[in-house]
Structure formats: C-alpha cells, structure tokens
Design a protein around this motif. Structure first.
Motif, mmCIF file in Angstrom:
data_model
loop_
_atom_site.group_PDB
_atom_site.id
_atom_site.type_symbol
_atom_site.label_atom_id
_atom_site.label_comp_id
_atom_site.label_asym_id
_atom_site.label_seq_id
_atom_site.Cartn_x
_atom_site.Cartn_y
_atom_site.Cartn_z
ATOM 1 N N LEU A 1 14.232 2.001 -29.591
ATOM 2 C CA LEU A 1 13.308 2.925 -28.929
ATOM 3 C C LEU A 1 12.567 2.092 -27.891
ATOM 4 C CD1 LEU A 1 13.680 4.255 -31.872
ATOM 5 C CD2 LEU A 1 11.552 5.445 -31.328
ATOM 6 N N ALA B 1 13.629 -2.545 -44.020
ATOM 7 C CA ALA B 1 12.523 -2.437 -43.054
ATOM 8 C C ALA B 1 12.710 -1.182 -42.204
ATOM 9 C CB ALA B 1 12.462 -3.673 -42.171
ATOM 10 N N ARG B 2 11.614 -0.480 -41.911
ATOM 11 C CA ARG B 2 11.713 0.731 -41.104
ATOM 12 C C ARG B 2 12.016 0.399 -39.644
ATOM 13 N NH1 ARG B 2 9.876 5.373 -44.010
ATOM 14 N NH2 ARG B 2 10.431 4.810 -46.137
ATOM 15 N N PHE C 1 8.130 7.148 -38.545
ATOM 16 C CA PHE C 1 8.875 6.091 -39.244
ATOM 17 C C PHE C 1 8.170 5.477 -40.458
ATOM 18 C CE2 PHE C 1 11.178 5.664 -35.085
ATOM 19 C CZ PHE C 1 12.441 5.945 -35.580
ATOM 20 N N GLU D 1 21.772 2.490 -29.255
ATOM 21 C CA GLU D 1 21.698 3.376 -30.428
ATOM 22 C C GLU D 1 20.618 2.949 -31.412
ATOM 23 O OE1 GLU D 1 23.242 6.266 -30.849
ATOM 24 O OE2 GLU D 1 23.894 5.888 -28.798
ATOM 25 N N HIS D 2 20.077 1.751 -31.232
ATOM 26 C CA HIS D 2 19.173 1.204 -32.242
ATOM 27 C C HIS D 2 17.781 0.915 -31.715
ATOM 28 C CE1 HIS D 2 22.600 0.771 -34.907
ATOM 29 N NE2 HIS D 2 23.271 0.342 -33.839
ATOM 30 N N GLY E 1 21.882 -2.244 -38.587
ATOM 31 C CA GLY E 1 21.237 -0.942 -38.402
ATOM 32 C C GLY E 1 19.728 -1.054 -38.251
ATOM 33 N N LEU E 2 19.246 -2.241 -37.904
ATOM 34 C CA LEU E 2 17.801 -2.411 -37.713
ATOM 35 C C LEU E 2 17.327 -1.603 -36.499
ATOM 36 C CD1 LEU E 2 15.118 -3.965 -38.392
ATOM 37 C CD2 LEU E 2 15.878 -5.707 -36.759
ATOM 38 N N VAL E 3 16.281 -0.823 -36.687
ATOM 39 C CA VAL E 3 15.659 -0.105 -35.572
ATOM 40 C C VAL E 3 14.685 -1.053 -34.876
ATOM 41 C CG1 VAL E 3 14.147 1.820 -34.922
ATOM 42 C CG2 VAL E 3 15.867 2.130 -36.719
#
Lengths: 396, 396
Positions: B227, B163-164, B112, B224-225, B196-198
C-alpha cells in the motif's frame, strides 16, 4: 492480501446492498427521493468565491500551512458565540472543528466505544452514525420512539446503567423528520443529570425549522452531559466538509488527541473560507432563504402524498429539515418495493437499515429538497400507484 | 463524564510531554529545528488563487456539494497516471484520495489492526504513524536499522510470520532522513512476495530528492503486496490536507468503506483546486524549485554541524527530504538536553519517542527547511556549545 491480514472490523465491512441499488438513481431519468443532499440552489457561490479570493490574498501562507488540530481560532470563537444562548455560555475551548460532522461521529466512537460497550440509539436512527460507531463494535440498544420521537420514559435505569452514551437527533431527525417536544427534552436532560448519562446530540438540521421556532438544545439543558454536534453542510455547503463538536473542555481534549491521529486538522483553507463567509452575519439572511425553499418543497410532497397514498398509509409532516417518513400498510416490505420502484425510475430509502433491532419493514424515507415540485408530484404519483398495485395483488 | 464512560483507547490518550515542551517554540525568539512544516515560501499562492477562482466559477455547485468517497475522479486519474512508472500500470481504481496522508494511516490502522495484532515498524519510525496505529492497540515489533535504513535480513520468518504489516518510509525517512538503497528495496520486495508480507510504503518526501535521482518504489517492485501512501503536503501545500493511497482494488474497496464512516469524503473544493493546479504539469517545474531550496538549507545545516558539533557526534547527510538525525556521544539524554536548549531559545525533537522498543536516548531530529541559513548557524552553534558544556560537566 490474505483475509487473516485484515482486522475483524474490516472483515465485517461489506458494501451495502442499498447503496448498490441506489447507484442507479444517478441516472437522470430517475426521480430520486433517496438522496440526503441539500439543494445546490442554496449554496452561496458568489460569497464563497469572494471569500476564497480574500483568504488567498490576505493570508495565503497561513491558509495553506499546517494548523492547529482544534481548528481555526476565529471560527471556534464564532461557534462559541453563536451557541451561547438559552442560558448557556461557551468558550472557544468548548469547540472542536471537525472534517464534517461525520468525522465527529468517528472521533466520538473512538473515545467512547470499546468492543461490547452498550450504546443507546433511537429506533430508527441515522444510518451514517450506526456505520461509524459499528467500526468500534458496540452492542446497540434500541430506544423506542413514537410519532414525537424518542420516549424518555423508555430509558429505564436498566437500559441506562453502564451505557456509554445515548445518540439522538432531536431536531427533524434523519430518517423520520421528527422533532422532540420540549417536555421530552427536559425529561432527557433531567435523566442525564441524575444518572450521568452522556448524550450525543446530533443537530445538522436544527437551523432548518420552517417557522423559525427553534427549541432549546439538550446541551443548553444539561451542558455537563451533552456532546453537541453541528454542521455547516446544511446551512452553507457540504463539499467543504466542515462540522464541529461542542463539549466540556476535558472531553474536547480527548477528541483533539483522537483527531490529531485521524487527520492532524481540518483543512485550513476551507475553515478560513467558511469563516469569511459567516463572520458578519451572513447566515441571518441566508438560512431563512433555505427555510423558505425547503418548506415549499415539503409542502409539495405533503400535498402529493395526500393525493396519491392509500388511506392506511401514514407519514410525518416535518416542521423542518429534509425528510418525510412514510409508514405503509403492514406487510408491505419496502426493500421489495424499492426494486419495483427503481424499475419505474423512482427511488427512496427503505426504512429497515435505520433500525438496530427488529426493523419496521413497512417504512421508508423520502427526501424532498432536491426534486422540483412537478417531479415530486410525478414521483409520488408513481409510488402511490405501485403501492396500490401491491395492495391489490395481496388482496387478490 | 466519568472515567469508565471513555473507551480504553481514550483512557490511554495523554497529551505528549514533548508537545507541551515544544509549545514554547512558537515564541518568535526561539530558533526551532523541531518543526516538521514545509517552507511556506514554496507554496504556489498565485496558482492556488487562480485555481480557486476557476473552480468556483466553472463548477461551483459540484465543488460545494457532497461527492464520491473515493475522491474526485480526474484527480484519481492524475495520480494513477503519475505513478504508472518503473514498469507499473495503475488505474483510477487503485487510488483513494485521503484527507491528508495522516488519514491514510488511520484508515490503514482501522482495516488491518486488531487488539494485539503484530505490526512491524522501523526503529526509529515516524511518530505520527505510531500515534495513529496505537489507537487500534497493536503490539509493535521494532525492525533494526543501520545508517542506510531498514535491514531486510532482520526480517526473519519468526518476525514476519503473523504480522499484519510492515510500516516503512524508504525515502528520506522521518525522523532520520535516510533513504533505503536499491538492493534493500529489492530484498524487501522479494520477501513480501515470498512470505505475503503486507508493506505500507509511506512516501511523503519521495519527490524531494535533491539530485532528482528517484529510486523505484517498493510498490513498483511488489504491487500486490504494497500500500503506497503519497501526499500533496510537501509538494503543494499541507493546509489543503490532501493525500492518497495506491493499492490493489480489493484493498481500496475496504479503505473506501472505512473512509465513508470517517468523513464521507475529502472536501470537494480542495481536491478540485489541487487538480486545477497540477493537471498541466505544474509540478514539473515547481518540485525542482523546492528541491533546490531544501538542498541549500540542508547544506547550511551540514556546514554548521561540522563546525559546531563535538568530534564524537555523528549525523545523517540526507540526499533529500526535510530532516537530519543527530547521534550524540553515548550518555547524553536528549530529553534533558531539550529543556536546557529551550532555556537558550533553540529547539529540536528528542529521538526517544520515535522508538517503539528501547530508545536510543542520545539521538535527536533536526528540521532545516523553515529556518533561514544565518539562524541555522546561530542555532546549531548554541546547541554545540550546550553539548560541549554537558560533556565537560560529565567529565569533571
């Protein structure tokens, strides 16, 4: 997840085409010379079971607790003692235990490669190293080789100047099985000393010389310039994921910091089990038994190749290790050959992916260690027929 | 080795000052609240020994051979089943086994972070994650927190845009011990879905809630977003180096490729041993016993703090996990305090290194799990006296 959220290196990661093709080799009907796995017949199961029992009885809490990033101290000492030879004296401070030799490659990539750094590699070179280094975006510079391995005279000042390191596998190289002769070792070491070239000496197969005629390591010839990578995967068991790097303490210290961020430390349990197995000289009798097995397997393949390959094919006759490198008549593309071979339930690894520059597309790698001799004969026979057929069709 | 031969990231690596200071805490006379180690009293030694014996009897060759990068299939299935809860249904394809949770951080950094990528982290945040991500040269953006943890309303569109990922530890955070309340979890998940922030949800301590009142994961709220990073270190044993990442299959596939280059796979032996121990519900009785122990230890420290700390010090009262976060009267620099404390054989971790932005230098982290209650009382008493002395000298 959007594409932009990934790093550039992740966007470059794609599943290897070969890996996908080779997945079918797991079918039992396939005779696979594609693997790089050691023979499970050589795993010292009884010793491992006893060692695990001892470790979990004598020091269970230490074996299950966090431990030092550098590695289990007695195992570092053992490595230092074992490799103190050929005039070299090592201390535990020269040794870092890694989670397999593959981790050594990752850590070395981390501490030596910036985007665009020049990295010298043999042509062909070990695929796993190229994959690992590639994540740090180097510019690879292929170094020419001949039937004896890397050509030291090819390392011109232009090539060496500014390069971060040379990555080489002097013993029974993966993929070619070649061993670098002594004069070339001396020439490489002299060059490292003169030009300050850093050499990564990757040596997973060094102990597997069939005649027990070990050649001195590059490390022993230029200890200030060489990082030596060793592994327990081929002499004990790969499932432990245990390797090590030997280097000057200042380099070890950088590697330790990189390793701390990578996995804190290699599992305490596996390190202690391995130490229990090897500490009293077990490898002195165990390694010769692996050598004998692999020498016989190599011979079976060499015999089959002589019988079934066309006159203008050539191959290496390894003095150790796990691989034979086959060069077919020019014009035969081994990637295409692989698809046909798999249709006939025989597999190998095409040579092209092992090259960073222009690949020699008529080459392929054969592993002989996990296939029984009668299947070696059958597989090589099928391969020979396929090649003959391809040549005939081309001539027509 | 010349300085220019190292990568820029390696040149930035320096041994941490704190790490050097804390080395002395290994002396037996030091009462150390600095460690992040789980209590070895909780390690299930008998079960481990029996599991190792079974694995090396029933499937020794598989346990010692190379295996799949993704992890041991039954262990991946077990993780998928266990975390299929709170409305979430997972498959083994959602799971990657890692060599400890620390490796998860390294792999996430790899896939990332580019140089200069913006990465959001709590202020303060887990030091080991910062060290790991830093090798990939991100620009950290601290996200403000209060006594309940991260403030979702601080995640303005400006902060989030580009932001990643956001790295967060919602349960019993290291270093603060704080747990993120449910409304904030929902707000974070809504934000992830909208923008869509991971989110990297690091959860090594989630199972250690003293009351057994688990809160739903961020993953279950925005699968979905997110880990999700889990670990066997705090519920089984850290010396195994076993962790896992749960994520959408497309992300797992990228992580698998990065892991292949990092260490090929996590040791087969440790994965199979852990699976043998947990497969029949062992954790259902084991984890409550860890909770009970840690709750008692936490209580001992809270009692000692109430007795010995000055009136204007504040601290967290954790509902789980391993840490208490102490905020001293403004103006006390805990880095200086540490040197005095060590001279009196008591140790802690100063708060400053946990911040990527301006540090709160009057904070410190206390771990209570490995120190017996009478030593907790003695250590906190010494610390209280030192702080009182510092305050008196300052007032004079």
């Amino acid at each position: 997840m959007h594409e932009w959220q990934y790093s550039e290196r992740a966007r470059k990661l794609t599943s290897s085409a070969i890996r996908e093709i080779l997945k079918v080799t797991e079918r039992p009907e396939v005779i696979s010379f594609a693997g790089g796995l050691p023979s499970p017949a050589t795993f010292p199961v009884t010793q491992m079971r006893a060692a695990a029992e001892r470790v979990l009885t004598d020091a269970p809490q230490a074996a299950l607790q966090y431990s030092a990033t550098e590695g289990f101290a007695p195992l570092r000492e053992w490595v230092a003692r074992r490799y103190s030879r050929d005039g070299l004296t090592l201390a535990p401070e020269n040794v870092l235990i890694t989670t397999g030799s593959q981790q050594g490659l990752d850590l070395i990539g981390k501490i030596f490669i910036d985007e665009g750094s020049r990295v010298l590699v043999e042509a062909p070179s070990y695929l796993g190293a190229l994959q690992s280094f590639s994540l740090f975006s180097p510019v690879y510079v292929p170094v020419p080789t001949d039937e004896h391995g890397l050509l030291p005279e090819a390392l011109t000042p232009d090539l060496v100047s500014g390069a971060r390191f040379l990555y080489a596998m002097p013993n029974f190289q993966n993929p070619t099985g070649r061993r670098l002769p002594m004069p070339r070792r001396e020439a490489l070491a002299a060059l490292a000393r003169r030009d300050g070239l850093v050499i990564i000496e990757d040596d997973p197969y060094g102990e597997l010389d069939y005649e027990g005629q070990r050649l001195p390591s590059l490390m022993s010839l230029a200890p200030e310039h060489v990082l030596y990578m060793g592994s327990f995967s081929k002499v004990l068991a790969p499932g432990l994921r245990l390797g090590f790097i030997i280097a000057p303490p200042a380099v070890i210290s950088k590697l330790v910091q990189a390793k701390q961020a990578a996995d804190l430390h290699t599992p305490s349990l596996t390190q202690r089990i391995a130490y229990e197995v090897v500490k009293d000289g077990f490898l002195d009798t165990h390694i010769p038994s692996i050598r004998t097995l692999y020498a016989a397997q190599a011979q079976a393949m060499l015999t089959a190749l002589a019988k079934h390959m066309p006159a203008d094919a050539t191959w290496t006759a390894p003095a150790g290790g796990m691989f034979i490198w086959l060069t077919l008549p020019a014009g035969i593309d081994t990637m295409q050959l692989l698809e046909k071979a798999i249709a006939q339930n025989v597999a190998f690894v095409p040579g092209a992916p092992f090259y960073v520059g222009t690949p020699q597309t008529n080459t392929l790698r054969l592993s002989f260690v996990t296939v029984p001799p009668e299947k070696i004969e059958a597989g090589v026979s099928r391969l020979g027929a396929l090649i003959a057929e391809t040549l005939t069709r081309r001539a027509a």
